[in-house]
Design a protein around this motif. Structure first.
Motif, PDB file in Angstrom:
ATOM      1  N   TRP A 133       0.818  -1.208   0.000  1.00  0.00           N
ATOM      2  CA  TRP A 133       0.000   0.000   0.000  1.00  0.00           C
ATOM      3  C   TRP A 133       0.855   1.263   0.000  1.00  0.00           C
ATOM      4  O   TRP A 133       0.993   1.979   0.982  1.00  0.00           O
ATOM      5  CB  TRP A 133      -0.965   0.000   1.177  1.00  0.00           C
ATOM      6  CG  TRP A 133      -2.093   0.974   0.989  1.00  0.00           C
ATOM      7  CD1 TRP A 133      -2.365   2.093   1.724  1.00  0.00           C
ATOM      8  CD2 TRP A 133      -3.092   0.916  -0.033  1.00  0.00           C
ATOM      9  NE1 TRP A 133      -3.472   2.726   1.214  1.00  0.00           N
ATOM     10  CE2 TRP A 133      -3.954   2.029   0.132  1.00  0.00           C
ATOM     11  CE3 TRP A 133      -3.356   0.029  -1.085  1.00  0.00           C
ATOM     12  CZ2 TRP A 133      -5.034   2.292  -0.692  1.00  0.00           C
ATOM     13  CZ3 TRP A 133      -4.436   0.285  -1.917  1.00  0.00           C
ATOM     14  CH2 TRP A 133      -5.256   1.408  -1.709  1.00  0.00           C
ATOM     15  N   VAL A 135       2.406   4.272  -3.258  1.00  0.00           N
ATOM     16  CA  VAL A 135       2.468   4.635  -4.673  1.00  0.00           C
ATOM     17  C   VAL A 135       3.606   3.889  -5.354  1.00  0.00           C
ATOM     18  O   VAL A 135       3.452   3.359  -6.465  1.00  0.00           O
ATOM     19  CB  VAL A 135       2.647   6.163  -4.831  1.00  0.00           C
ATOM     20  CG1 VAL A 135       2.955   6.531  -6.279  1.00  0.00           C
ATOM     21  CG2 VAL A 135       1.399   6.901  -4.345  1.00  0.00           C
ATOM     22  N   LEU A 138       2.750  -0.149  -5.653  1.00  0.00           N
ATOM     23  CA  LEU A 138       1.629  -0.458  -6.544  1.00  0.00           C
ATOM     24  C   LEU A 138       1.959  -0.157  -8.002  1.00  0.00           C
ATOM     25  O   LEU A 138       1.514  -0.859  -8.908  1.00  0.00           O
ATOM     26  CB  LEU A 138       0.377   0.321  -6.114  1.00  0.00           C
ATOM     27  CG  LEU A 138      -0.276  -0.122  -4.811  1.00  0.00           C
ATOM     28  CD1 LEU A 138      -1.449   0.799  -4.469  1.00  0.00           C
ATOM     29  CD2 LEU A 138      -0.754  -1.573  -4.886  1.00  0.00           C
ATOM     30  N   SER A 139       2.751   0.874  -8.235  1.00  0.00           N
ATOM     31  CA  SER A 139       3.086   1.241  -9.602  1.00  0.00           C
ATOM     32  C   SER A 139       4.044   0.244 -10.251  1.00  0.00           C
ATOM     33  O   SER A 139       4.277   0.298 -11.456  1.00  0.00           O
ATOM     34  CB  SER A 139       3.690   2.647  -9.642  1.00  0.00           C
ATOM     35  OG  SER A 139       4.925   2.692  -8.960  1.00  0.00           O
ATOM     36  N   VAL A 170      -8.421   1.353  -4.164  1.00  0.00           N
ATOM     37  CA  VAL A 170      -7.510   1.414  -5.305  1.00  0.00           C
ATOM     38  C   VAL A 170      -8.249   1.521  -6.641  1.00  0.00           C
ATOM     39  O   VAL A 170      -7.621   1.760  -7.680  1.00  0.00           O
ATOM     40  CB  VAL A 170      -6.575   0.184  -5.319  1.00  0.00           C
ATOM     41  CG1 VAL A 170      -7.230  -1.019  -6.023  1.00  0.00           C
ATOM     42  CG2 VAL A 170      -5.231   0.510  -5.969  1.00  0.00           C
ATOM     43  N   GLY A 173      -7.483   4.287  -8.937  1.00  0.00           N
ATOM     44  CA  GLY A 173      -6.097   4.333  -9.376  1.00  0.00           C
ATOM     45  C   GLY A 173      -5.714   3.164 -10.260  1.00  0.00           C
ATOM     46  O   GLY A 173      -4.532   2.916 -10.498  1.00  0.00           O
ATOM     47  N   THR A 174      -6.732   2.455 -10.756  1.00  0.00           N
ATOM     48  CA  THR A 174      -6.511   1.221 -11.509  1.00  0.00           C
ATOM     49  C   THR A 174      -6.866   1.380 -12.974  1.00  0.00           C
ATOM     50  O   THR A 174      -7.869   2.009 -13.320  1.00  0.00           O
ATOM     51  CB  THR A 174      -7.370   0.086 -10.916  1.00  0.00           C
ATOM     52  OG1 THR A 174      -7.094  -0.054  -9.521  1.00  0.00           O
ATOM     53  CG2 THR A 174      -7.089  -1.243 -11.620  1.00  0.00           C
ATOM     54  N   PHE A 197      -1.450  -0.110 -12.244  1.00  0.00           N
ATOM     55  CA  PHE A 197      -1.702   1.072 -11.427  1.00  0.00           C
ATOM     56  C   PHE A 197      -0.753   2.195 -11.851  1.00  0.00           C
ATOM     57  O   PHE A 197       0.350   2.326 -11.308  1.00  0.00           O
ATOM     58  CB  PHE A 197      -1.536   0.719  -9.944  1.00  0.00           C
ATOM     59  CG  PHE A 197      -2.275  -0.540  -9.556  1.00  0.00           C
ATOM     60  CD1 PHE A 197      -3.622  -0.505  -9.253  1.00  0.00           C
ATOM     61  CD2 PHE A 197      -1.622  -1.771  -9.556  1.00  0.00           C
ATOM     62  CE1 PHE A 197      -4.308  -1.670  -8.932  1.00  0.00           C
ATOM     63  CE2 PHE A 197      -2.298  -2.941  -9.239  1.00  0.00           C
ATOM     64  CZ  PHE A 197      -3.648  -2.895  -8.926  1.00  0.00           C
ATOM     65  N   LYS A 201      -2.020   8.226 -11.884  1.00  0.00           N
ATOM     66  CA  LYS A 201      -3.348   8.011 -11.287  1.00  0.00           C
ATOM     67  C   LYS A 201      -3.240   7.801  -9.780  1.00  0.00           C
ATOM     68  O   LYS A 201      -4.087   8.279  -9.011  1.00  0.00           O
ATOM     69  CB  LYS A 201      -4.042   6.813 -11.941  1.00  0.00           C
ATOM     70  CG  LYS A 201      -4.442   7.033 -13.382  1.00  0.00           C
ATOM     71  CD  LYS A 201      -5.380   5.948 -13.885  1.00  0.00           C
ATOM     72  CE  LYS A 201      -6.797   6.156 -13.380  1.00  0.00           C
ATOM     73  NZ  LYS A 201      -7.781   5.277 -14.057  1.00  0.00           N
ATOM     74  N   LEU A 202      -2.206   7.098  -9.348  1.00  0.00           N
ATOM     75  CA  LEU A 202      -2.020   6.885  -7.911  1.00  0.00           C
ATOM     76  C   LEU A 202      -1.705   8.193  -7.195  1.00  0.00           C
ATOM     77  O   LEU A 202      -2.200   8.440  -6.097  1.00  0.00           O
ATOM     78  CB  LEU A 202      -0.892   5.877  -7.679  1.00  0.00           C
ATOM     79  CG  LEU A 202      -1.143   4.440  -8.160  1.00  0.00           C
ATOM     80  CD1 LEU A 202       0.113   3.601  -7.994  1.00  0.00           C
ATOM     81  CD2 LEU A 202      -2.322   3.806  -7.430  1.00  0.00           C
ATOM     82  N   LYS A 203      -0.907   9.036  -7.817  1.00  0.00           N
ATOM     83  CA  LYS A 203      -0.557  10.322  -7.205  1.00  0.00           C
ATOM     84  C   LYS A 203      -1.758  11.258  -7.107  1.00  0.00           C
ATOM     85  O   LYS A 203      -1.779  12.162  -6.259  1.00  0.00           O
ATOM     86  CB  LYS A 203       0.557  10.987  -8.007  1.00  0.00           C
ATOM     87  CG  LYS A 203       1.919  10.329  -7.840  1.00  0.00           C
ATOM     88  CD  LYS A 203       2.986  11.073  -8.637  1.00  0.00           C
ATOM     89  CE  LYS A 203       4.363  10.488  -8.384  1.00  0.00           C
ATOM     90  NZ  LYS A 203       5.417  11.191  -9.161  1.00  0.00           N
ATOM     91  N   TRP A 210      -3.894   6.975   1.578  1.00  0.00           N
ATOM     92  CA  TRP A 210      -2.698   6.244   1.983  1.00  0.00           C
ATOM     93  C   TRP A 210      -2.494   6.233   3.493  1.00  0.00           C
ATOM     94  O   TRP A 210      -1.619   5.505   3.996  1.00  0.00           O
ATOM     95  CB  TRP A 210      -1.477   6.856   1.301  1.00  0.00           C
ATOM     96  CG  TRP A 210      -1.675   7.023  -0.170  1.00  0.00           C
ATOM     97  CD1 TRP A 210      -1.935   8.182  -0.847  1.00  0.00           C
ATOM     98  CD2 TRP A 210      -1.686   5.981  -1.146  1.00  0.00           C
ATOM     99  NE1 TRP A 210      -2.105   7.928  -2.184  1.00  0.00           N
ATOM    100  CE2 TRP A 210      -1.949   6.595  -2.404  1.00  0.00           C
ATOM    101  CE3 TRP A 210      -1.488   4.597  -1.093  1.00  0.00           C
ATOM    102  CZ2 TRP A 210      -2.024   5.865  -3.592  1.00  0.00           C
ATOM    103  CZ3 TRP A 210      -1.561   3.860  -2.267  1.00  0.00           C
ATOM    104  CH2 TRP A 210      -1.822   4.485  -3.496  1.00  0.00           C
TER     105      TRP A 210
END
Length: 229
Positions: A133, A135, A138-139, A170, A173-174, A197, A201-203, A210
């Protein structure tokens, strides 16, 4: 070694002789945080391939995937609590690395990894996300498994957020690309998607996404679909 090269390689993986190929993702994933370095693969939940033809097809596809993406078999880590001693012996002969400990999907990564998890329980995906978990982690991950969109559609929102919070968080962010549907393989790859991911998108997810990082416990889950330690 880039994310885009990995995903584009799926185009040439044929599920049967009529040249049907895995669907190419609709958007370019090249912004993901995997610019170089070798690939790893982790496989969960393939089942008893000595007695189940579906499991044998899934194992065959896994071996093809390793060959196509040039992932050394020794860098493919495979676990299923149902494996017999004979099946473990076969896997060792094939050259993949058999994991003997039940991680319950809690496998933290530091380098780019493809998780091959066809028809696994929702808690296994949720545990995997919790273990990575951030950024950065996951990236560096691709999950080949049950459609996250499908999970969202089939569960009430309050159940998804109560029992499988990390899947719920998530989703925005997917990126997801579905496997093609073919009648010969309906029971083998149905409801299967490639998930990744993208870093951007996660940022863009809210900061509070988080902050909550408690380990899942599933105390109120009535249909836990994994075998625990």
């Amino acid at each position: 070694g880039s994310m885009s090269e990995v995903l584009c390689s799926f185009e040439n993986l044929q599920l049967e002789p009529s040249h049907r190929s895995v669907t190419k993702p609709s958007s370019h994933p090249g912004e993901a945080a995997c610019k170089s370095g070798h690939l790893r693969c982790v496989c969960y939940g393939i089942g008893s391939f000595s007695s189940c033809v579906i499991s044998r097809y899934q194992l065959a596809f896994l071996l093809l995937l390793l060959e196509k993406l040039q992932i050394p078999k020794s860098q493919c880590y495979i676990f299923d609590p149902l494996f017999s001693e004979l099946e473990i012996s076969v896997l060792n002969h094939l050259g993949v690395t058999v994991v003997l400990e039940n991680e319950e999907g809690k496998h933290h990564i530091h380098e780019f990894t493809i998780f091959y998890m066809i028809h696994c329980g929702k808690a296994l995906y949720n545990n995997l996300l919790w273990s990575n978990w951030s950024v950065d982690a996951l990236s560096k991950m691709i999950i080949i498994g049950n459609s996250f969109k499908g999970i969202e559609e089939r569960l009430l929102a309050r159940i998804l957020e109560r029992d499988y919070l990390y899947i719920a968080k998530v989703l925005k962010g997917t990126e997801e690309a579905a496997f093609p549907i073919h009648p010969q393989y309906m029971d083998i790859f149905n409801d299967t998607s490639i998930h990744w991911f993208p870093l951007q998108k996660l940022k863009e997810l809210p900061t509070e996404t988080w902050q909550f990082q408690e380990e899942p416990v599933y105390q109120e889950c009535d249909d836990l679909e994994i075998i625990r330690k």
